[in-house]
Design a protein around this motif. Structure first.
Motif, PDB file in Angstrom:
ATOM      1  N   TYR A 166       0.855  -1.194   0.000  1.00 50.94           N
ATOM      2  CA  TYR A 166       0.000   0.000   0.000  1.00 50.94           C
ATOM      3  C   TYR A 166       0.895   1.250   0.000  1.00 50.94           C
ATOM      4  O   TYR A 166       0.706   2.185  -0.795  1.00 50.94           O
ATOM      5  CB  TYR A 166      -0.889  -0.037   1.252  1.00 50.94           C
ATOM      6  CG  TYR A 166      -2.165   0.756   1.183  1.00 50.94           C
ATOM      7  CD1 TYR A 166      -2.176   2.110   0.822  1.00 50.94           C
ATOM      8  CD2 TYR A 166      -3.390   0.175   1.511  1.00 50.94           C
ATOM      9  CE1 TYR A 166      -3.357   2.836   0.785  1.00 50.94           C
ATOM     10  CE2 TYR A 166      -4.574   0.892   1.470  1.00 50.94           C
ATOM     11  CZ  TYR A 166      -4.549   2.227   1.111  1.00 50.94           C
ATOM     12  OH  TYR A 166      -5.718   2.935   1.082  1.00 50.94           O
ATOM     13  N   ALA A 167       1.891   1.251   0.898  1.00 49.21           N
ATOM     14  CA  ALA A 167       2.808   2.398   0.988  1.00 49.21           C
ATOM     15  C   ALA A 167       3.561   2.585  -0.328  1.00 49.21           C
ATOM     16  O   ALA A 167       3.723   3.704  -0.832  1.00 49.21           O
ATOM     17  CB  ALA A 167       3.796   2.189   2.146  1.00 49.21           C
ATOM     18  N   TYR A 168       4.018   1.467  -0.916  1.00 40.04           N
ATOM     19  CA  TYR A 168       4.777   1.563  -2.158  1.00 40.04           C
ATOM     20  C   TYR A 168       3.901   2.084  -3.302  1.00 40.04           C
ATOM     21  O   TYR A 168       4.353   2.866  -4.137  1.00 40.04           O
ATOM     22  CB  TYR A 168       5.395   0.199  -2.534  1.00 40.04           C
ATOM     23  CG  TYR A 168       6.412   0.328  -3.645  1.00 40.04           C
ATOM     24  CD1 TYR A 168       7.671   0.863  -3.380  1.00 40.04           C
ATOM     25  CD2 TYR A 168       6.102  -0.040  -4.947  1.00 40.04           C
ATOM     26  CE1 TYR A 168       8.602   1.018  -4.397  1.00 40.04           C
ATOM     27  CE2 TYR A 168       7.024   0.114  -5.969  1.00 40.04           C
ATOM     28  CZ  TYR A 168       8.271   0.641  -5.686  1.00 40.04           C
ATOM     29  OH  TYR A 168       9.186   0.807  -6.690  1.00 40.04           O
ATOM     30  N   GLY A 169       2.626   1.656  -3.335  1.00 40.43           N
ATOM     31  CA  GLY A 169       1.686   2.154  -4.343  1.00 40.43           C
ATOM     32  C   GLY A 169       1.524   3.661  -4.256  1.00 40.43           C
ATOM     33  O   GLY A 169       1.579   4.388  -5.257  1.00 40.43           O
ATOM     34  N   GLU A 170       1.369   4.179  -3.037  1.00 42.96           N
ATOM     35  CA  GLU A 170       1.216   5.627  -2.850  1.00 42.96           C
ATOM     36  C   GLU A 170       2.495   6.374  -3.245  1.00 42.96           C
ATOM     37  O   GLU A 170       2.441   7.480  -3.756  1.00 42.96           O
ATOM     38  CB  GLU A 170       0.837   5.951  -1.397  1.00 42.96           C
ATOM     39  CG  GLU A 170      -0.547   5.474  -0.988  1.00 42.96           C
ATOM     40  CD  GLU A 170      -1.696   6.211  -1.681  1.00 42.96           C
ATOM     41  OE1 GLU A 170      -1.469   7.265  -2.324  1.00 42.96           O
ATOM     42  OE2 GLU A 170      -2.847   5.709  -1.591  1.00 42.96           O
ATOM     43  N   LYS A 171       3.648   5.751  -3.014  1.00 43.10           N
ATOM     44  CA  LYS A 171       4.918   6.373  -3.407  1.00 43.10           C
ATOM     45  C   LYS A 171       5.075   6.355  -4.930  1.00 43.10           C
ATOM     46  O   LYS A 171       5.498   7.330  -5.545  1.00 43.10           O
ATOM     47  CB  LYS A 171       6.091   5.634  -2.744  1.00 43.10           C
ATOM     48  CG  LYS A 171       7.483   5.986  -3.279  1.00 43.10           C
ATOM     49  CD  LYS A 171       7.807   7.463  -3.081  1.00 43.10           C
ATOM     50  CE  LYS A 171       9.055   7.871  -3.855  1.00 43.10           C
ATOM     51  NZ  LYS A 171       9.112   9.337  -4.061  1.00 43.10           N
ATOM     52  N   TRP A 172       4.701   5.257  -5.537  1.00 39.80           N
ATOM     53  CA  TRP A 172       4.914   5.070  -6.971  1.00 39.80           C
ATOM     54  C   TRP A 172       4.018   6.012  -7.789  1.00 39.80           C
ATOM     55  O   TRP A 172       4.529   6.775  -8.626  1.00 39.80           O
ATOM     56  CB  TRP A 172       4.648   3.599  -7.323  1.00 39.80           C
ATOM     57  CG  TRP A 172       5.000   3.188  -8.711  1.00 39.80           C
ATOM     58  CD1 TRP A 172       5.999   3.706  -9.485  1.00 39.80           C
ATOM     59  CD2 TRP A 172       4.366   2.180  -9.494  1.00 39.80           C
ATOM     60  NE1 TRP A 172       6.018   3.071 -10.700  1.00 39.80           N
ATOM     61  CE2 TRP A 172       5.028   2.132 -10.731  1.00 39.80           C
ATOM     62  CE3 TRP A 172       3.308   1.294  -9.261  1.00 39.80           C
ATOM     63  CZ2 TRP A 172       4.656   1.247 -11.741  1.00 39.80           C
ATOM     64  CZ3 TRP A 172       2.948   0.403 -10.264  1.00 39.80           C
ATOM     65  CH2 TRP A 172       3.617   0.389 -11.492  1.00 39.80           C
ATOM     66  N   VAL A 173       2.733   5.969  -7.553  1.00 37.62           N
ATOM     67  CA  VAL A 173       1.809   6.760  -8.396  1.00 37.62           C
ATOM     68  C   VAL A 173       0.707   7.454  -7.596  1.00 37.62           C
ATOM     69  O   VAL A 173      -0.277   7.908  -8.164  1.00 37.62           O
ATOM     70  CB  VAL A 173       1.138   5.868  -9.478  1.00 37.62           C
ATOM     71  CG1 VAL A 173       2.113   5.477 -10.562  1.00 37.62           C
ATOM     72  CG2 VAL A 173       0.486   4.636  -8.868  1.00 37.62           C
ATOM     73  N   GLY A 174       0.839   7.539  -6.279  1.00 38.42           N
ATOM     74  CA  GLY A 174      -0.270   8.068  -5.478  1.00 38.42           C
ATOM     75  C   GLY A 174       0.054   9.360  -4.753  1.00 38.42           C
ATOM     76  O   GLY A 174       0.854  10.177  -5.223  1.00 38.42           O
ATOM     77  N   ALA A 175      -0.531   9.524  -3.578  1.00 38.73           N
ATOM     78  CA  ALA A 175      -0.430  10.773  -2.812  1.00 38.73           C
ATOM     79  C   ALA A 175       1.004  11.060  -2.351  1.00 38.73           C
ATOM     80  O   ALA A 175       1.330  12.196  -1.999  1.00 38.73           O
ATOM     81  CB  ALA A 175      -1.362  10.706  -1.604  1.00 38.73           C
ATOM     82  N   GLY A 176       1.876  10.026  -2.368  1.00 40.85           N
ATOM     83  CA  GLY A 176       3.243  10.217  -1.886  1.00 40.85           C
ATOM     84  C   GLY A 176       4.276  10.321  -2.994  1.00 40.85           C
ATOM     85  O   GLY A 176       5.488  10.261  -2.743  1.00 40.85           O
ATOM     86  N   LYS A 177       3.785  10.490  -4.231  1.00 43.14           N
ATOM     87  CA  LYS A 177       4.668  10.494  -5.415  1.00 43.14           C
ATOM     88  C   LYS A 177       5.852  11.454  -5.292  1.00 43.14           C
ATOM     89  O   LYS A 177       6.967  11.127  -5.684  1.00 43.14           O
ATOM     90  CB  LYS A 177       3.820  10.891  -6.626  1.00 43.14           C
ATOM     91  CG  LYS A 177       4.220  10.215  -7.905  1.00 43.14           C
ATOM     92  CD  LYS A 177       3.153  10.400  -8.964  1.00 43.14           C
ATOM     93  CE  LYS A 177       2.971  11.869  -9.270  1.00 43.14           C
ATOM     94  NZ  LYS A 177       2.114  12.132 -10.409  1.00 43.14           N
ATOM     95  N   ASP A 178       5.592  12.648  -4.739  1.00 42.51           N
ATOM     96  CA  ASP A 178       6.665  13.646  -4.656  1.00 42.51           C
ATOM     97  C   ASP A 178       7.309  13.707  -3.277  1.00 42.51           C
ATOM     98  O   ASP A 178       7.985  14.679  -2.944  1.00 42.51           O
ATOM     99  CB  ASP A 178       6.098  15.027  -5.037  1.00 42.51           C
ATOM    100  CG  ASP A 178       5.518  15.003  -6.441  1.00 42.51           C
ATOM    101  OD1 ASP A 178       6.137  14.366  -7.327  1.00 42.51           O
ATOM    102  OD2 ASP A 178       4.437  15.581  -6.646  1.00 42.51           O
ATOM    103  N   LEU A 179       7.087  12.685  -2.470  1.00 48.20           N
ATOM    104  CA  LEU A 179       7.626  12.692  -1.107  1.00 48.20           C
ATOM    105  C   LEU A 179       8.688  11.598  -0.955  1.00 48.20           C
ATOM    106  O   LEU A 179       8.592  10.547  -1.590  1.00 48.20           O
ATOM    107  CB  LEU A 179       6.505  12.435  -0.098  1.00 48.20           C
ATOM    108  CG  LEU A 179       5.330  13.419  -0.107  1.00 48.20           C
ATOM    109  CD1 LEU A 179       4.194  12.885   0.755  1.00 48.20           C
ATOM    110  CD2 LEU A 179       5.781  14.791   0.396  1.00 48.20           C
ATOM    111  N   ASP A 180       9.686  11.865  -0.105  1.00 43.67           N
ATOM    112  CA  ASP A 180      10.737  10.867   0.106  1.00 43.67           C
ATOM    113  C   ASP A 180      10.643  10.157   1.454  1.00 43.67           C
ATOM    114  O   ASP A 180      11.180   9.071   1.628  1.00 43.67           O
ATOM    115  CB  ASP A 180      12.115  11.528  -0.009  1.00 43.67           C
ATOM    116  CG  ASP A 180      12.454  11.821  -1.461  1.00 43.67           C
ATOM    117  OD1 ASP A 180      12.037  11.027  -2.331  1.00 43.67           O
ATOM    118  OD2 ASP A 180      13.095  12.850  -1.726  1.00 43.67           O
ATOM    119  N   ASN A 181       9.983  10.824   2.417  1.00 49.99           N
ATOM    120  CA  ASN A 181       9.876  10.231   3.752  1.00 49.99           C
ATOM    121  C   ASN A 181       8.441  10.348   4.260  1.00 49.99           C
ATOM    122  O   ASN A 181       7.999  11.441   4.609  1.00 49.99           O
ATOM    123  CB  ASN A 181      10.806  10.942   4.745  1.00 49.99           C
ATOM    124  CG  ASN A 181      12.263  10.721   4.410  1.00 49.99           C
ATOM    125  OD1 ASN A 181      12.750   9.589   4.355  1.00 49.99           O
ATOM    126  ND2 ASN A 181      12.963  11.802   4.140  1.00 49.99           N
TER     127      ASN A 181
END
Ligand SMILES: [Zn+2]
Length: 253
Positions: free
Chosen positions: A47-62
């Motif tokens: 779930y976390a990786y999905g948000e990092k890859w193309v979701g709400a966390g795309k432009d975040l590193d931490n």
């Protein structure tokens, strides 16, 4: 899948819900059955990786991703990538000598901030005679109460239903303050089945998190809603598999 896994070997170490899966060589079985490369990963991590890859966390590193559903799970994106550890954020102690938790400990965050926790809290209040619209809506059978019903009743202004969401927000805020102080986060992203009730808990959550976290670490912190919602886990799993194939480790043996 839920639980603790050995991602190198693709084995289930401990499943919280289906203990017969413990020790199962999941990757080997799936690769044999389908003839395709397989990754085994914890569901909150995907779930976390999905948000990092193309979701709400795309432009975040931490950031930390919390899955607020029946239980409470979490995954960590650290320095722009998935922190590949066994992470049980829902089982950090929030209340010393608090409620008994299914993990065997007491006072875990999940016992105060999750769908199950909200339902348990409502049932115990109703059993003690608390007044609520819920009594009529469940025809006096308290065990029929669900988190969805509590949310709908909260929307109609029922004070017990509103209070349990605020309380869950309060405890989540304490947990999030701890995470901020440990990891120095840019954001906390919240997903899972209960985010439909976002407005019922988020202001209490923000207030408590910002009140407790170390100020220089929380000044720019964002509390965000998952953008992929129920698809985040499967999208993240696909992303992890692509990553494995691109790195050249996804070939079948
Ligand atoms: Zn626990």
């Amino acid at each position: 899948m839920a639980g603790i896994i050995d991602r190198q070997k693709g084995i289930v170490i401990q499943s919280p819900n289906i203990s017969t899966l413990n020790g199962l060589p999941l990757r080997e079985l799936f690769e044999k059955e389908f003839g395709l490369p397989v990754v085994v990963e914890n569901d909150a991590n995907t779930y976390a990786y999905g948000e990092k890859w193309v979701g709400a966390g795309k432009d975040l590193d931490n950031f930390v991703l919390l899955t607020l559903g029946t239980g409470l799970g979490g995954g960590i994106i650290y320095h722009g990538d998935l922190f590949e550890g066994p992470v049980e954020i829902g089982h950090m102690t929030i209340v010393p000598s608090g409620r008994y938790c299914t993990c065997g400990s007491y006072g875990c965050l999940e016992s105060y901030a999750s769908g199950r926790a909200i339902v348990d809290r409502v049932i115990s209040s109703l059993e003690k005679g608390a007044e609520s619209m819920l009594t009529e809506r469940c025809n006096g059978n308290f065990y029929k109460v669900t988190s969805k019903l509590i949310y709908e009743t909260a929307l109609d202004g029922d004070s017990l239903s509103r209070e349990v969401f605020r309380e869950a927000g309060h405890f989540l805020g304490i947990g999030i303050a701890n995470l901020i102080n440990i990891l120095g986060l840019e954001a906390v992203i919240i997903g899972g089945g209960l985010i439909g009730a976002w407005d019922m808990f988020v202001s209490e959550l923000e207030k408590e998190a910002l009140r407790r976290a170390f100020k220089p670490l929380s000044t720019n912190l964002k509390i965000l809603k998952s953008s992929l919602e129920e698809n985040a886990g499967s999208i993240g799993a696909a992303g992890l598999l692509l990553k494995k194939i691109q790195s050249g480790t996804g070939d079948l043996a």
